[in-house]
Design an enzyme around this catalytic site. Structure first.
Site, PDB file in Angstrom:
ATOM      1  N   HIS A  51       0.780  -1.132   0.016  1.00  0.00           N
ATOM      2  CA  HIS A  51      -0.040   0.125   0.148  1.00  0.00           C
ATOM      3  C   HIS A  51       0.799   1.325   0.025  1.00  0.00           C
ATOM      4  O   HIS A  51       0.365   2.288  -0.491  1.00  0.00           O
ATOM      5  CB  HIS A  51      -1.075   0.194   1.171  1.00  0.00           C
ATOM      6  CG  HIS A  51      -2.092  -0.495   0.953  1.00  0.00           C
ATOM      7  ND1 HIS A  51      -3.523   0.068   0.881  1.00  0.00           N
ATOM      8  CD2 HIS A  51      -2.449  -1.918   0.829  1.00  0.00           C
ATOM      9  CE1 HIS A  51      -4.501  -0.916   0.661  1.00  0.00           C
ATOM     10  NE2 HIS A  51      -3.899  -1.796   0.500  1.00  0.00           N
ATOM     11  N   GLU A 120      -2.651   5.536   5.363  1.00  0.00           N
ATOM     12  CA  GLU A 120      -2.583   4.352   4.922  1.00  0.00           C
ATOM     13  C   GLU A 120      -3.077   3.140   5.700  1.00  0.00           C
ATOM     14  O   GLU A 120      -3.947   2.252   5.452  1.00  0.00           O
ATOM     15  CB  GLU A 120      -1.620   3.692   3.896  1.00  0.00           C
ATOM     16  CG  GLU A 120      -1.690   2.973   2.749  1.00  0.00           C
ATOM     17  CD  GLU A 120      -2.625   3.657   1.618  1.00  0.00           C
ATOM     18  OE1 GLU A 120      -3.447   2.784   0.989  1.00  0.00           O
ATOM     19  OE2 GLU A 120      -2.862   4.985   1.520  1.00  0.00           O
ATOM     20  N   GLU A 127     -10.366  -1.830   4.823  1.00  0.00           N
ATOM     21  CA  GLU A 127     -10.287  -3.152   4.132  1.00  0.00           C
ATOM     22  C   GLU A 127     -10.283  -4.316   5.010  1.00  0.00           C
ATOM     23  O   GLU A 127     -11.056  -5.146   4.296  1.00  0.00           O
ATOM     24  CB  GLU A 127      -8.698  -3.116   3.464  1.00  0.00           C
ATOM     25  CG  GLU A 127      -8.611  -4.085   2.310  1.00  0.00           C
ATOM     26  CD  GLU A 127      -7.371  -4.057   1.478  1.00  0.00           C
ATOM     27  OE1 GLU A 127      -7.183  -5.181   0.783  1.00  0.00           O
ATOM     28  OE2 GLU A 127      -6.507  -3.313   1.647  1.00  0.00           O
TER      29      GLU A 127
END
Length: 420
Positions: A51, A120, A127
């Site tokens: 990421h 992030e 997620e």
């Protein structure tokens, strides 16, 4: 189409395949470091690192990375698996040098800015939450966990939220230092590419890196087990796994043909019996996923609470019956599906680049397509039945159930029925 391989002095491997007539190219770096290379306290860091790839380098901001690739109409992306982290791009042929410069900058000069790490981190936690809310995603993580308990191979790629909350710049840099040496990197390119140019660009971008020891993952050992999560959902989700061969095994194509015949398409046994004839589910399939040293044949189905026991029993019955009764026509159909899927997929330069990297990682060469097809064609009915009998009769399996599954079958009962 020609495949060429070159190894830099520091161990980085370069593999290319020129595809005449194309105006575009796919290229990337495949790093042989994924979830199974993490220590328990690092679980999720390979994915976190992926990421961070697009969050800025010492030469470019995150916006500049996005603008430079999109200014030429290309795209750039990455993914993490249990064995590999890949960073790849697709561009027109004249923009190959730009794409490789971007990818090398991402890998060699990450900024790991503290503010971007926090941003992030929030994205990854979202997620993880999304995955937990998606039953037919999370159940495969649970199945993996009970198949390979207390092993890196059994842990999730995303990692647990509590680990993700703790990662900092030093953790990211430490993982890169240990696992991102040139000997664990493969530069793969396919499409409108020139091998000599790719080697020259690779030497300029990566040739200065010192050679370093190649880190090895712990071996995976299939143990089997059961996880049952009761929750009020519309469907009961059922997954069963048996150990399958690793991708270096002589039986890998036998396993794939067997899984395809059993549940790989609309004509397969599981689909025809449980969906078409019985109406017990909307989705049911079987597939094989392989790693370097082990693999899983998994069966998945979603059904209603009242039909779960019947679906499980019939699934086991079809698996048992298939060991001795798969016909030559079923085997030939599964073989044709497998070959067609492989060959159709390879019309894409992105699929070709990924295949090249995967084969070089496995064999340090790229077997010709004719060799692969010959191995698929060599699978015969007798060999397939022998293999299926050994796999089904192993006495080990993994089971994961999710949803209204309190009354669902136990793993012990299913294993007994398999062996009956």
């Amino acid at each position: 189409m020609s495949v060429q391989i070159h190894t830099l002095a520091n161990g980085l491997r370069v593999v290319t395949e020129t595809m005449p007539g194309l105006q575009s190219a796919a290229l990337g770096i495949w790093v042989n470091a994924g979830g199974r290379h993490e220590r328990v306290e690092q679980n999720g860091i390979a994915h976190f690192l992926e990421h961070m790839a697009f969050k800025g380098t010492r030469r470019r901001s995150a916006l500049q990375i996005a603008e430079e690739i999109e200014d030429v109409g290309g795209y750039i992306n990455a993914y993490t698996s249990r064995e590999v982290t890949a960073y790849y791009a697709r561009v027109l042929k004249d923009d190959v040098p730009l794409a490789l410069d971007l990818i090398s900058d991402i890998l060699l000069n990450p900024a790991f800015d503290a503010r971007e790490i926090e941003v992030e981190r929030g994205v990854i936690l979202q997620e993880i939450g999304q995955s937990l809310d998606t039953p037919d995603d999370i159940i495969f993580d649970w199945l993996q966990e009970v198949a390979y308990p207390e092993q890196a191979l059994g842990r999730t790629i995303l990692g647990p939220a509590e680990r993700v909350r703790s990662f900092d710049r030093a953790n990211l840099e430490g993982f890169v230092a240990q696992h991102y040496g040139p000997g664990q990197m493969i530069l793969s390119a396919a499409g409108a590419v020139d091998h000599d140019e790719i080697v020259r660009l690779a030497e300029a971008a990566f040739g200065h890196l010192p050679a370093s020891p190649v880190s090895q993952a712990d071996p995976g050992r299939f143990r089997g087990g059961e996880r049952r999560e009761v929750k009020q959902l519309e469907q009961a989700h059922f997954t069963l796994a048996l150990e399958a061969p690793g991708y270096r095994s002589d039986n890998i194509y036998t396993a794939q043909i067997y899984a395809t015949a059993l549940g790989g398409g609309m004509s397969s046994r599981l689909f025809q019996e449980l969906r078409e004839r019985r109406g017990l589910c909307y989705t049911i399939y079987s597939q094989v996923g392989s790693y370097a040293d082990t693999g899983l044949m998994t069966i998945y189905a979603g059904t209603g609470e009242e039909d779960l026991a019947g679906l499980a029993d019939l699934t086991i019955e079809e698996v048992r019956r298939s060991v001795d009764s798969l016909s030559q026509a079923e085997i030939d159909r599964a073989r044709a599906q497998m070959k067609a899927g492989m060959l159709m997929g390879l019309e894409s330069p992105s699929a070709r680049a990924e295949r090249l990297a995967r084969l070089v990682a496995i064999w340090n060469r790229v077997p010709p397509l004719e060799e692969t097809i010959a191995r698929i064609d060599a699978v015969d009915a007798a060999g397939l039945r022998d293999f299926a009998g050994q796999m089904v009769g192993s006495g080990q399996a993994a089971l994961a159930l999710y949803g209204p599954v309190a009354g669902g079958p136990s793993l012990g009962r299913l294993v007994e029925r398999l062996a009956a």
